[in-house]
Design a protein around this motif. Structure first.
Motif, PDB file in Angstrom:
ATOM      1  N   ALA A  21       0.860  -1.185   0.000  1.00 20.99           N
ATOM      2  CA  ALA A  21       0.000   0.000   0.000  1.00 20.99           C
ATOM      3  C   ALA A  21       0.895   1.234   0.000  1.00 20.99           C
ATOM      4  O   ALA A  21       1.704   1.421   0.914  1.00 20.99           O
ATOM      5  CB  ALA A  21      -0.918   0.010   1.214  1.00 20.99           C
ATOM      6  N   ILE A  22       0.765   2.040  -1.027  1.00 24.66           N
ATOM      7  CA  ILE A  22       1.508   3.300  -1.109  1.00 24.66           C
ATOM      8  C   ILE A  22       0.641   4.382  -0.485  1.00 24.66           C
ATOM      9  O   ILE A  22      -0.479   4.637  -0.944  1.00 24.66           O
ATOM     10  CB  ILE A  22       1.830   3.657  -2.565  1.00 24.66           C
ATOM     11  N   VAL A  23       1.148   5.009   0.575  1.00 23.75           N
ATOM     12  CA  VAL A  23       0.366   5.999   1.313  1.00 23.75           C
ATOM     13  C   VAL A  23       1.089   7.341   1.241  1.00 23.75           C
ATOM     14  O   VAL A  23       2.199   7.486   1.747  1.00 23.75           O
ATOM     15  CB  VAL A  23       0.156   5.573   2.779  1.00 23.75           C
ATOM     16  N   ILE A  24       0.449   8.288   0.588  1.00 22.05           N
ATOM     17  CA  ILE A  24       1.026   9.618   0.368  1.00 22.05           C
ATOM     18  C   ILE A  24       0.379  10.593   1.346  1.00 22.05           C
ATOM     19  O   ILE A  24      -0.827  10.825   1.290  1.00 22.05           O
ATOM     20  CB  ILE A  24       0.789  10.080  -1.079  1.00 22.05           C
ATOM     21  N   LEU A  25       1.182  11.145   2.241  1.00 22.37           N
ATOM     22  CA  LEU A  25       0.663  12.129   3.193  1.00 22.37           C
ATOM     23  C   LEU A  25       0.618  13.494   2.523  1.00 22.37           C
ATOM     24  O   LEU A  25       1.587  13.918   1.879  1.00 22.37           O
ATOM     25  CB  LEU A  25       1.552  12.183   4.437  1.00 22.37           C
ATOM     26  N   ASN A  26      -0.495  14.184   2.678  1.00 21.32           N
ATOM     27  CA  ASN A  26      -0.691  15.461   1.982  1.00 21.32           C
ATOM     28  C   ASN A  26      -1.242  16.514   2.925  1.00 21.32           C
ATOM     29  O   ASN A  26      -2.128  16.245   3.740  1.00 21.32           O
ATOM     30  CB  ASN A  26      -1.673  15.258   0.818  1.00 21.32           C
ATOM     31  N   TRP A  27      -0.695  17.702   2.802  1.00 18.03           N
ATOM     32  CA  TRP A  27      -1.262  18.870   3.489  1.00 18.03           C
ATOM     33  C   TRP A  27      -1.122  20.070   2.562  1.00 18.03           C
ATOM     34  O   TRP A  27      -0.017  20.505   2.258  1.00 18.03           O
ATOM     35  CB  TRP A  27      -0.559  19.151   4.828  1.00 18.03           C
ATOM     36  N   ASN A  28      -2.253  20.541   2.054  1.00 18.05           N
ATOM     37  CA  ASN A  28      -2.274  21.686   1.135  1.00 18.05           C
ATOM     38  C   ASN A  28      -1.314  21.494  -0.037  1.00 18.05           C
ATOM     39  O   ASN A  28      -0.612  22.415  -0.448  1.00 18.05           O
ATOM     40  CB  ASN A  28      -1.938  22.979   1.873  1.00 18.05           C
ATOM     41  N   GLY A  29      -1.319  20.284  -0.583  1.00 16.72           N
ATOM     42  CA  GLY A  29      -0.363  19.964  -1.641  1.00 16.72           C
ATOM     43  C   GLY A  29      -1.007  19.694  -2.985  1.00 16.72           C
ATOM     44  O   GLY A  29      -0.510  18.857  -3.747  1.00 16.72           O
ATOM     45  N   GLU A  30      -2.084  20.399  -3.293  1.00 20.09           N
ATOM     46  CA  GLU A  30      -2.772  20.160  -4.555  1.00 20.09           C
ATOM     47  C   GLU A  30      -1.822  20.266  -5.749  1.00 20.09           C
ATOM     48  O   GLU A  30      -1.833  19.418  -6.656  1.00 20.09           O
ATOM     49  CB  GLU A  30      -3.930  21.151  -4.734  1.00 20.09           C
ATOM     50  N   VAL A  31      -0.979  21.287  -5.754  1.00 20.63           N
ATOM     51  CA  VAL A  31      -0.051  21.489  -6.875  1.00 20.63           C
ATOM     52  C   VAL A  31       0.916  20.316  -6.989  1.00 20.63           C
ATOM     53  O   VAL A  31       1.228  19.849  -8.090  1.00 20.63           O
ATOM     54  CB  VAL A  31       0.724  22.815  -6.706  1.00 20.63           C
ATOM     55  N   LEU A  32       1.382  19.816  -5.848  1.00 18.71           N
ATOM     56  CA  LEU A  32       2.321  18.693  -5.855  1.00 18.71           C
ATOM     57  C   LEU A  32       1.637  17.410  -6.311  1.00 18.71           C
ATOM     58  O   LEU A  32       2.213  16.617  -7.060  1.00 18.71           O
ATOM     59  CB  LEU A  32       2.925  18.512  -4.464  1.00 18.71           C
ATOM     60  N   LEU A  33       0.420  17.196  -5.858  1.00 20.91           N
ATOM     61  CA  LEU A  33      -0.324  16.011  -6.290  1.00 20.91           C
ATOM     62  C   LEU A  33      -0.557  16.037  -7.794  1.00 20.91           C
ATOM     63  O   LEU A  33      -0.425  15.006  -8.469  1.00 20.91           O
ATOM     64  CB  LEU A  33      -1.658  15.938  -5.548  1.00 20.91           C
ATOM     65  N   GLU A  34      -0.898  17.183  -8.307  1.00 25.59           N
ATOM     66  CA  GLU A  34      -1.125  17.307  -9.750  1.00 25.59           C
ATOM     67  C   GLU A  34       0.139  16.967 -10.538  1.00 25.59           C
ATOM     68  O   GLU A  34       0.082  16.354 -11.605  1.00 25.59           O
ATOM     69  CB  GLU A  34      -1.587  18.733 -10.075  1.00 25.59           C
ATOM     70  N   ARG A  35       1.278  17.341  -9.986  1.00 26.06           N
ATOM     71  CA  ARG A  35       2.544  17.188 -10.703  1.00 26.06           C
ATOM     72  C   ARG A  35       3.133  15.788 -10.570  1.00 26.06           C
ATOM     73  O   ARG A  35       3.677  15.244 -11.536  1.00 26.06           O
ATOM     74  CB  ARG A  35       3.533  18.231 -10.173  1.00 26.06           C
ATOM     75  N   TYR A  36       3.036  15.181  -9.377  1.00 25.15           N
ATOM     76  CA  TYR A  36       3.798  13.958  -9.125  1.00 25.15           C
ATOM     77  C   TYR A  36       2.952  12.696  -8.946  1.00 25.15           C
ATOM     78  O   TYR A  36       3.469  11.589  -9.119  1.00 25.15           O
ATOM     79  CB  TYR A  36       4.696  14.148  -7.899  1.00 25.15           C
ATOM     80  N   LEU A  37       1.685  12.829  -8.608  1.00 23.67           N
ATOM     81  CA  LEU A  37       0.847  11.653  -8.443  1.00 23.67           C
ATOM     82  C   LEU A  37       0.721  10.822  -9.726  1.00 23.67           C
ATOM     83  O   LEU A  37       0.696   9.579  -9.646  1.00 23.67           O
ATOM     84  CB  LEU A  37      -0.534  12.062  -7.924  1.00 23.67           C
ATOM     85  N   PRO A  38       0.647  11.446 -10.915  1.00 28.43           N
ATOM     86  CA  PRO A  38       0.538  10.624 -12.138  1.00 28.43           C
ATOM     87  C   PRO A  38       1.658   9.595 -12.300  1.00 28.43           C
ATOM     88  O   PRO A  38       1.413   8.482 -12.769  1.00 28.43           O
ATOM     89  CB  PRO A  38       0.572  11.680 -13.255  1.00 28.43           C
ATOM     90  N   SER A  39       2.889   9.936 -11.903  1.00 32.27           N
ATOM     91  CA  SER A  39       3.982   8.962 -12.031  1.00 32.27           C
ATOM     92  C   SER A  39       3.773   7.785 -11.083  1.00 32.27           C
ATOM     93  O   SER A  39       4.098   6.640 -11.421  1.00 32.27           O
ATOM     94  CB  SER A  39       5.339   9.635 -11.765  1.00 32.27           C
ATOM     95  N   VAL A  40       3.236   8.062  -9.907  1.00 33.94           N
ATOM     96  CA  VAL A  40       2.978   6.981  -8.947  1.00 33.94           C
ATOM     97  C   VAL A  40       1.923   6.035  -9.503  1.00 33.94           C
ATOM     98  O   VAL A  40       2.057   4.806  -9.433  1.00 33.94           O
ATOM     99  CB  VAL A  40       2.533   7.557  -7.581  1.00 33.94           C
ATOM    100  N   ILE A  41       0.876   6.604 -10.071  1.00 32.80           N
ATOM    101  CA  ILE A  41      -0.185   5.780 -10.650  1.00 32.80           C
ATOM    102  C   ILE A  41       0.342   4.972 -11.833  1.00 32.80           C
ATOM    103  O   ILE A  41       0.067   3.771 -11.979  1.00 32.80           O
ATOM    104  CB  ILE A  41      -1.371   6.671 -11.075  1.00 32.80           C
ATOM    105  N   GLN A  42       1.140   5.604 -12.672  1.00 36.79           N
ATOM    106  CA  GLN A  42       1.623   4.961 -13.894  1.00 36.79           C
ATOM    107  C   GLN A  42       2.571   3.803 -13.608  1.00 36.79           C
ATOM    108  O   GLN A  42       2.525   2.769 -14.299  1.00 36.79           O
ATOM    109  CB  GLN A  42       2.321   5.990 -14.777  1.00 36.79           C
ATOM    110  N   TYR A  43       3.424   3.961 -12.595  1.00 38.84           N
ATOM    111  CA  TYR A  43       4.505   2.993 -12.390  1.00 38.84           C
ATOM    112  C   TYR A  43       4.330   2.120 -11.141  1.00 38.84           C
ATOM    113  O   TYR A  43       5.302   1.524 -10.676  1.00 38.84           O
ATOM    114  CB  TYR A  43       5.839   3.725 -12.314  1.00 38.84           C
ATOM    115  N   SER A  44       3.121   2.041 -10.613  1.00 37.64           N
ATOM    116  CA  SER A  44       2.918   1.274  -9.372  1.00 37.64           C
ATOM    117  C   SER A  44       1.851   0.205  -9.536  1.00 37.64           C
ATOM    118  O   SER A  44       1.003   0.009  -8.666  1.00 37.64           O
ATOM    119  CB  SER A  44       2.560   2.228  -8.218  1.00 37.64           C
ATOM    120  N   GLU A  45       1.915  -0.492 -10.640  1.00 42.79           N
ATOM    121  CA  GLU A  45       0.934  -1.534 -10.915  1.00 42.79           C
ATOM    122  C   GLU A  45       0.978  -2.608  -9.830  1.00 42.79           C
ATOM    123  O   GLU A  45       2.038  -3.077  -9.427  1.00 42.79           O
ATOM    124  CB  GLU A  45       1.215  -2.171 -12.279  1.00 42.79           C
ATOM    125  N   GLY A  46      -0.189  -2.994  -9.363  1.00 43.42           N
ATOM    126  CA  GLY A  46      -0.293  -4.030  -8.346  1.00 43.42           C
ATOM    127  C   GLY A  46      -0.323  -3.502  -6.931  1.00 43.42           C
ATOM    128  O   GLY A  46      -0.626  -4.262  -5.993  1.00 43.42           O
TER     129      GLY A  46
END
Length: 333
Positions: free
Chosen positions: A4-29
């Motif tokens: 389980a990949i758990v990303i802690l976030n606080w007021n990080g909308e800009v960061l999620l927009e920028r870096y979350l796609p790579s986590v989704i793309q490369y974390s199959e399973g």
């Protein structure tokens, strides 16, 4: 092995927009969660509108890194937790080497990958680099990073080896181990709580490792920069907390006294550099430590303490007096 990949976030909308796609793309399973620390920006709406497949955990308050993860991981079921900062860009195949090591080596309980600088991708990044260590006085440093000196990645740390602490920027930990340890110490709020967690883990026989065949890129400083006075306060105070909790009583008290003297030298150095807010931060850190000393002392583990916890007597002396800037010069592997 369920991760389980758990990303802690606080007021990080800009960061999620920028870096979350790579986590989704490369974390199959792997299952992906965002644990939100009561953000006041539009992080939750952004996730719901753009990444409905992501599991969202909503913490009721911003309890910092330590409480944020403690609260969130109570709601996650997995064999291994991957604690990942929201300003990390992962790479193809980043999970496979770590999964292989954790599945095939029963003594590997906590792992970090190679942490590179997102802005200078051929250099190590401050928060973790190629694995963490401490000196006899409890000062943390890394392979690839000694204080502010960052090495270029030239394959010198592409190994798999035991380390002393793994960075919270990207830490894999067996869920059973996390729960046995009681999670992070929430008194730390943020910074060096992972050093304490790993120290407590090693005190009772768990293994902490670095896997250099996996790499991620970390922006760093998105919450607090390395030169922010609040970070100075947390680092100085929390380091003293860890010494109090994790060393035999007599040794801990002697090192604390010596550290207080060295902290005074550091405060004077900040004065000469006209960094008065950092000097004040050290004084504030000491007062906070004094008021919470007995509370931290009572948290000491009842088990035996790890004797061989350091690989050099003084990283401060080695770096500032002897001029050592690279780990491989400091320690011959």
């Amino acid at each position: 092995m369920k991760i389980a990949i758990v990303i802690l976030n606080w007021n990080g909308e800009v960061l999620l927009e920028r870096y979350l796609p790579s986590v989704i793309q490369y974390s199959e399973g792997a299952d992906i969660y965002v644990a939100d620390n009561a953000s006041t920006d539009s992080s939750i709406d952004f996730l719901n509108n753009n990444f409905p497949q992501i599991n969202i955990i909503r913490n009721t308050s911003n309890g910092g890194f330590a409480k944020g993860y403690n609260d969130a991981l109570k709601k996650v079921e997995a064999d291994v937790f991957c604690l990942l900062n929201n300003d990390v860009e992962v790479t193809p195949n980043w999970l496979a080497p770590i999964k292989e090591v954790m599945e095939n080596r029963p003594n590997v309980d906590i792992v970090q990958p190679k942490i590179l600088d997102l802005m200078r991708k051929d250099h190590f990044e401050y928060a973790g680099a190629a694995g963490g260590f401490i000196d006899q006085l409890g000062y943390p440093f890394c392979r690839g990073r000694i204080f502010q000196e960052l090495e270029k990645d030239e394959g010198q740390y592409d190994d798999i080896r035991e380390i002393f602490w793994a960075t919270g920027a990207c830490m894999f930990i067996k869920s059973e181990v996390f729960h046995v340890l009681g999670g992070f110490d929430e008194e730390y709020f943020a910074h060096q709580e992972e050093v304490d967690l790993c120290w407590r883990a090693k005190n009772i026989g768990y293994g902490v490792y670095y896997v250099g065949t996996s790499k991620v890129y970390h922006l760093g400083g998105s919450t607090l920069s390395n030169m922010n006075p609040k970070k100075t306060y947390l680092n100085f105070r929390n380091s003293l907390f860890s010494i109090t909790k994790n060393l035999p009583r007599r040794k801990a008290l002697l090192i604390i006294l010596f550290r207080l003297l060295l902290d005074g030298v550091a405060a004077l150095r900040f004065v000469f550099q006209a960094k008065f807010s950092h000097c004040a931060a050290i004084l504030k850190a000491h007062f906070s430590f004094y008021t919470k000393f007995w509370k931290m002392y009572r948290k000491r583990e009842k088990s035996s303490f790890l004797k061989n916890y350091y690989i050099t007597k003084s990283i401060v002396w080695s770096h500032f007096v002897d001029g050592v800037r690279k780990f491989n010069i400091l320690v011959k592997d």
